[in-house]
Structures are given as structure tokens and as C-alpha cells.
Design a protein around this motif. Structure first.
Motif, PDB file in Angstrom:
ATOM      1  N   UNK A 115       0.842  -1.206   0.000  1.00 16.96           N
ATOM      2  CA  UNK A 115       0.000   0.000   0.000  1.00 16.96           C
ATOM      3  C   UNK A 115       0.875   1.253   0.000  1.00 16.96           C
ATOM      4  N   UNK A 116       1.950   1.218   0.807  1.00 14.67           N
ATOM      5  CA  UNK A 116       2.873   2.360   0.861  1.00 14.67           C
ATOM      6  C   UNK A 116       3.513   2.551  -0.513  1.00 14.67           C
ATOM      7  N   UNK A 117       3.885   1.428  -1.159  1.00 15.56           N
ATOM      8  CA  UNK A 117       4.464   1.468  -2.513  1.00 15.56           C
ATOM      9  C   UNK A 117       3.522   2.124  -3.506  1.00 15.56           C
ATOM     10  N   UNK A 118       2.220   1.755  -3.429  1.00 14.88           N
ATOM     11  CA  UNK A 118       1.212   2.344  -4.336  1.00 14.88           C
ATOM     12  C   UNK A 118       1.100   3.844  -4.121  1.00 14.88           C
ATOM     13  N   UNK A 119       1.105   4.255  -2.848  1.00 12.97           N
ATOM     14  CA  UNK A 119       0.939   5.680  -2.527  1.00 12.97           C
ATOM     15  C   UNK A 119       2.137   6.517  -2.978  1.00 12.97           C
ATOM     16  N   UNK A 120       3.335   5.889  -2.984  1.00 14.60           N
ATOM     17  CA  UNK A 120       4.543   6.619  -3.410  1.00 14.60           C
ATOM     18  C   UNK A 120       4.428   7.093  -4.860  1.00 14.60           C
ATOM     19  N   UNK A 121       3.657   6.342  -5.669  1.00 17.30           N
ATOM     20  CA  UNK A 121       3.470   6.712  -7.074  1.00 17.30           C
ATOM     21  C   UNK A 121       2.312   7.697  -7.264  1.00 17.30           C
ATOM     22  N   UNK A 122       1.705   8.118  -6.146  1.00 11.53           N
ATOM     23  CA  UNK A 122       0.604   9.079  -6.224  1.00 11.53           C
ATOM     24  C   UNK A 122      -0.735   8.403  -6.434  1.00 11.53           C
ATOM     25  N   UNK A 123      -1.805   9.068  -6.016  1.00 12.95           N
ATOM     26  CA  UNK A 123      -3.167   8.530  -6.180  1.00 12.95           C
ATOM     27  C   UNK A 123      -4.147   9.689  -6.162  1.00 12.95           C
ATOM     28  N   UNK A 124      -5.160   9.624  -7.009  1.00 14.28           N
ATOM     29  CA  UNK A 124      -6.181  10.671  -7.054  1.00 14.28           C
ATOM     30  C   UNK A 124      -7.292  10.417  -6.033  1.00 14.28           C
ATOM     31  N   UNK A 125      -7.680   9.125  -5.921  1.00 11.83           N
ATOM     32  CA  UNK A 125      -8.838   8.764  -5.086  1.00 11.83           C
ATOM     33  C   UNK A 125      -8.420   7.658  -4.117  1.00 11.83           C
ATOM     34  N   UNK A 126      -8.696   7.868  -2.836  1.00 16.09           N
ATOM     35  CA  UNK A 126      -8.390   6.886  -1.796  1.00 16.09           C
ATOM     36  C   UNK A 126      -9.704   6.306  -1.287  1.00 16.09           C
ATOM     37  N   UNK A 127      -9.795   4.977  -1.249  1.00 12.12           N
ATOM     38  CA  UNK A 127     -10.966   4.302  -0.678  1.00 12.12           C
ATOM     39  C   UNK A 127     -10.448   3.373   0.411  1.00 12.12           C
ATOM     40  N   UNK A 128     -11.043   3.403   1.600  1.00 15.82           N
ATOM     41  CA  UNK A 128     -10.529   2.495   2.626  1.00 15.82           C
ATOM     42  C   UNK A 128     -11.277   2.545   3.938  1.00 15.82           C
ATOM     43  N   UNK A 129     -10.778   1.746   4.883  1.00 15.20           N
ATOM     44  CA  UNK A 129     -11.383   1.661   6.214  1.00 15.20           C
ATOM     45  C   UNK A 129     -10.678   2.649   7.146  1.00 15.20           C
ATOM     46  N   UNK A 130     -11.410   3.195   8.140  1.00 14.74           N
ATOM     47  CA  UNK A 130     -10.831   4.242   8.991  1.00 14.74           C
ATOM     48  C   UNK A 130      -9.535   3.837   9.694  1.00 14.74           C
ATOM     49  N   UNK A 131      -9.480   2.613  10.218  1.00 15.61           N
ATOM     50  CA  UNK A 131      -8.295   2.167  10.962  1.00 15.61           C
ATOM     51  C   UNK A 131      -7.027   2.225  10.127  1.00 15.61           C
TER      52      UNK A 131
END
Length: 459
Positions: A115-131
């Protein structure tokens, strides 16, 4: 009155994509909320799963995304991984008219590293659980400083699961000037205080759930406790149930029922909180791909479970809360289709039936389970087989690549290929049972997108 999407001020590319996806006219929730979302208003909407609420917030949200800015611009908070995945899949389909819109799912129950790897490349929309979103904020692997749209999906469920503090923390990381959309199946006091704390002059809308119980035939049967298992088999045979979700109130009951039905030669899988997330995903995929006939589940595990054309729901145990019963049976009879809700109860549980009847404001007829004809042969084998491919979205594998490999080199008729599900590192394809072995052999020998992948048949 039917209202087409063309009445909205949307880009022509988006309207064409909606048409291709089969979005003809707006559902009631879309009709009421989309104009407000497009105007940038805060909205609090009372709507259940299956009402078309994902499109109700996603269509407007996508018009505000700047594809050239790889900062997180939209955040959707969901109660479960299953719902997060479904929402992300739908957003990706709705975003097809724009180039390179990146949607990242951040949920617990899976390794944080990728997940950290994916975020390093940037993201427009984040979908996920609060925790898990909070974990990323703490690790400074996710910044919410550029969020312009925040969505709380199934807000009541998130509060039920104790996420209020996490939600408060997350919202504190977003800009004060943002659009906040809150969707909830019910509207209890905590939701009102959540809205008051985080929304600016929200406009309230409420629609009748698209899966009202009017399309659902309810048949309940009284049974002695010791004959419940046998009587469940009677119900399955009598009603010729070839696909159903069967609800139990506890994990222990799920495991026991699963074991019994398996011993009877039925195709059955369990879905409960003790399962690893990976196993949970696989069970759900096998069920939605029709390679497993019966899914035995607890309520918590089944949250966010959204299956099109589910013919039947069975309450092996009635819930204490009548609203939970309505929520369970609302998974069948979607979008005006006929659905079947079956149930068993003992004499000691009669009070639950009375509470449900009162909640529905109509009496519920019931019969003794023993009157059913159990001497009927019914199909116990699912029509499809799921094949698992050890390559997914991260290897740029797409559903079309899998379909092409099967219908091209492998020579499988396209009609024999069912649902294809592609996750980050793995993909699943449903194949007609009659040609499953042939498809497996051909895929093992052949290539997908010019590459060899490990293939296995799921049991």
C-alpha cells in the motif's frame, strides 16, 4: 418519473461512458443527490446498499478530479474491506472516460508495505477503512491536505463498529474547505451529531430503499431444535435452492452448519470474522462467480456484501433485531426482481418472528417444516469452476487479457467464460464446469498477455 443522466451538466465523455456501462436512467438516490453533489453542496443521504449510492457520489466527485495532480483529491471511508473493494471497482468503471485516474484501496487485513508502494506513485482517489487510513496518516505515507471531496459511506455501520474517534482524527487532517457527503442506511442520533460536527449546512435527502421487501416472497418454517439441520435440507430441496446466503448469529453456528452441509454433499463455503482477509476475498469471489452454491455467513462478515441476482436468502437463525432481518433479506429481490427469503425458527424464537412482523407492519405466515416434500432431487453442484491466476492489476493483467487468452489460443467458447475478477496480485475467472479442465490445461500451457502465469483450480 425516469430521469436520464443527460439532464445533468456532465462532460460528454462521461455521459458516453455511463451509456456504455448501462446506466440509462437515474435511481431515486441519484436523482435527488447528484444535482446537489455537482453544485458542491454537503449532503446527508439515507440510502441502503443496492440503491445506486456509489454512482450518486462518484459521478460528481470525478468531475472535480485533476488527472495531472497526483495528490489525493477524494477520500471515501467505508466500514469494511469488501465494501471498499466494491466501491473502488465501481469508481474505476465510472472513471474510464478520463485518462490515468488512479484509485487506491487502503484497508486492514493485508500487508501495509504494498500500500505504501502504491501511494509513493501518487493517487487521485483513496478508498478504505478508517483504521488503516489512520495508520497511513500516522506513518506520514498519506497526506489529506488536498482532499476536496470526503465521503462517509455506510456511516451508521462505521459508528456501530466503533470508528467515531478514527473518523474524527481523519477528518481533522483534511482541509476545512471541502465537500462532505454522508451516506447511511439508518439515521440514529450519533449520525446527526457526526453531520453537525463535520458538515456545512448539509441538505438532507431520503429515499425508499430500492430493495423494499415487496418483491421478496417470505416463507418461514417452525422446527424443533434437534431437527433444524434436517429441516434446512428439506427447505433447500423443496424450494430447489441452487444459490443462497444462509445467515447464522455466531461463528460457531456458521462452522457447524458448514460442516453438516458439506457432509451432505453440498457445495458450501463459510464467511466469518475468524477468516484471514485473503481467504475471505476468495470465498466471496467463488460465491459471486457461481463456483460455490451456498455461503454461510455471520452479519459482520456479510457487511457490504452486494451480489447481483441473488435468488435466495435463508435465515438459519433469526436475528434479535428486526432491522437486521430486513437488511439480510434485502440482499435478494434487488432492483424490482423477485427474491426468496426463507427462514427457520424454534418455538423459543417465536418472539423474534412477532417483532419482525410488527416492524414490517404485516403478519408473517409460517408452517411446520415437516410438511415440505424432502424427496426431491435438486442440483447440488455449482455451474461454474473458479480458476486462480497468479497475476493481477500490478502486472497490468486486465479482464480482457484473460478472456482473450481463453477464447483465442485456448479455443474456449466465450459463452463458457463467466465473471472475471482482477485484484492487485491475483485474478479469478469463472469457467463453465463442463469445460473447466480443458480451460485449465490450455491456460497452463499457454500465455496471458505474452507471459506465463501459475494457474490453479479452486476447490
Amino acid at each position: 418519473m425516469d430521469s436520464p443522466f443527460s439532464t445533468l451538466d456532465l462532460p460528454s465523455g462521461q455521459l458516453n461512458n455511463l451509456q456504455q456501462l448501462g446506466y440509462k436512467t437515474m435511481t431515486p438516490i441519484q436523482q435527488q443527490s447528484l444535482p446537489l453533489v455537482l453544485e458542491g453542496k454537503d449532503v446527508i443521504a439515507k440510502a441502503k446498499t443496492g440503491s445506486g449510492k456509489t454512482a450518486a457520489f462518484a459521478i460528481g466527485m470525478l468531475t472535480k478530479i485533476n488527472p495531472r495532480d497526483f495528490a489525493a483529491q477524494s477520500l471515501i471511508l467505508c466500514p469494511t474491506r469488501e465494501l471498499s473493494t466494491q466501491v473502488a471497482t465501481e469508481i474505476r468503471r465510472l472513471a474510464r472516460y478520463q485518462q490515468n485516474i488512479k484509485v487506491v484501496v487502503l484497508c486492514g487485513g493485508q500487508s501495509i508495505g504494498p500500500q505504501i508502494g502504491s501511494l509513493e506513485h501518487g493517487a487521485h482517489i483513496i478508498v478504505g477503512t478508517p483504521g488503516r487510513i489512520k495508520d497511513h496518516i500516522r506513518k506520514k505515507t498519506l497526506s489529506l491536505r488536498r482532499i476536496n471531496t470526503l465521503v462517509l459511506d455506510e456511516a451508521d455501520r462505521m459508528l456501530d463498529m466503533g470508528f467515531y474517534d478514527d473518523i474524527q482524527h481523519i477528518i481533522g487532517e483534511t482541509p476545512a474547505k471541502r465537500q462532505t457527503l454522508l451516506f447511511s442506511a439508518t439515521y440514529p442520533k450519533p449520525i446527526k451529531s457526526l453531520s453537525a460536527a463535520f458538515q456545512q449546512e448539509p441538505i438532507e435527502i431520503s429515499v425508499e430503499s430500492i430493495h423494499s421487501t415487496s418483491h421478496i416472497h417470505q416463507a418461514l418454517y417452525i422446527s424443533s431444535k434437534e431437527h433444524k439441520l434436517v429441516n434446512l435440507m428439506r427447505i433447500l430441496a423443496h424450494h430447489q435452492v441452487d444459490s443462497a446466503v444462509i445467515f447464522c448469529n455466531t461463528i460457531k453456528a456458521v462452522k457447524q452448519l458448514c460442516e453438516y452441509l458439506r457432509d451432505q454433499g453440498l457445495s458450501v463455503k463459510a464467511l466469518h470474522g475468524d477468516l484471514e482477509q485473503r481467504d475471505r476475498d476468495q470465498v466471496l469471489i467463488q460465491f459471486t462467480q457461481r463456483s460455490c452454491s451456498l455461503l454461510i455467513a455471520t452479519d459482520v462478515a456479510a457487511r457490504g456484501l452486494d451480489i447481483d441476482d441473488l435468488p435466495a436468502v435463508i435465515n438459519y437463525e433469526l436475528p434479535r433485531d428486526p432491522e437486521v432481518y430486513i437488511h439480510r433479506i434485502g440482499r435478494t429481490g434487488r432492483a424490482g426482481k423477485a427474491g426468496l427469503a426463507l427462514g427457520l425458527f424454534t418455538d423459543a424464537e417465536k418472539y423474534k418472528l412477532d417483532a419482525i412482523a410488527e416492524y414490517q407492519n404485516k403478519p408473517i405466515e409460517f408452517e411446520a417444516a415437516e410438511i415440505l416434500n424432502a424427496n426431491i432431487d435438486f442440483v447440488t453442484e455449482p455451474p461454474m469452476v473458479s480458476l486462480c491466476i497468479a497475476g493481477g492489476r500490478k502486472e497490468k493483467v486486465r479482464p480482457g487479457d484473460i478472456l482473450g487468452a481463453l477464447t483465442g489460443d485456448a479455443g474456449i467458447d466465450g459463452k463458457a467464460v463467466g465473471k472475471i475478477t482482477v485484484l492487485d496480485y491475483v485474478a479469478y475467472v469463472a469457467i463453465d464446469r463442463k469445460v473447466a479442465n480443458k480451460a485449465l490445461k490450455r491456460l497452463e500451457q499457454g500465455k496471458i498477455k505474452g507471459r506465463k502465469f501459475k494457474i490453479r483450480r479452486l476447490r
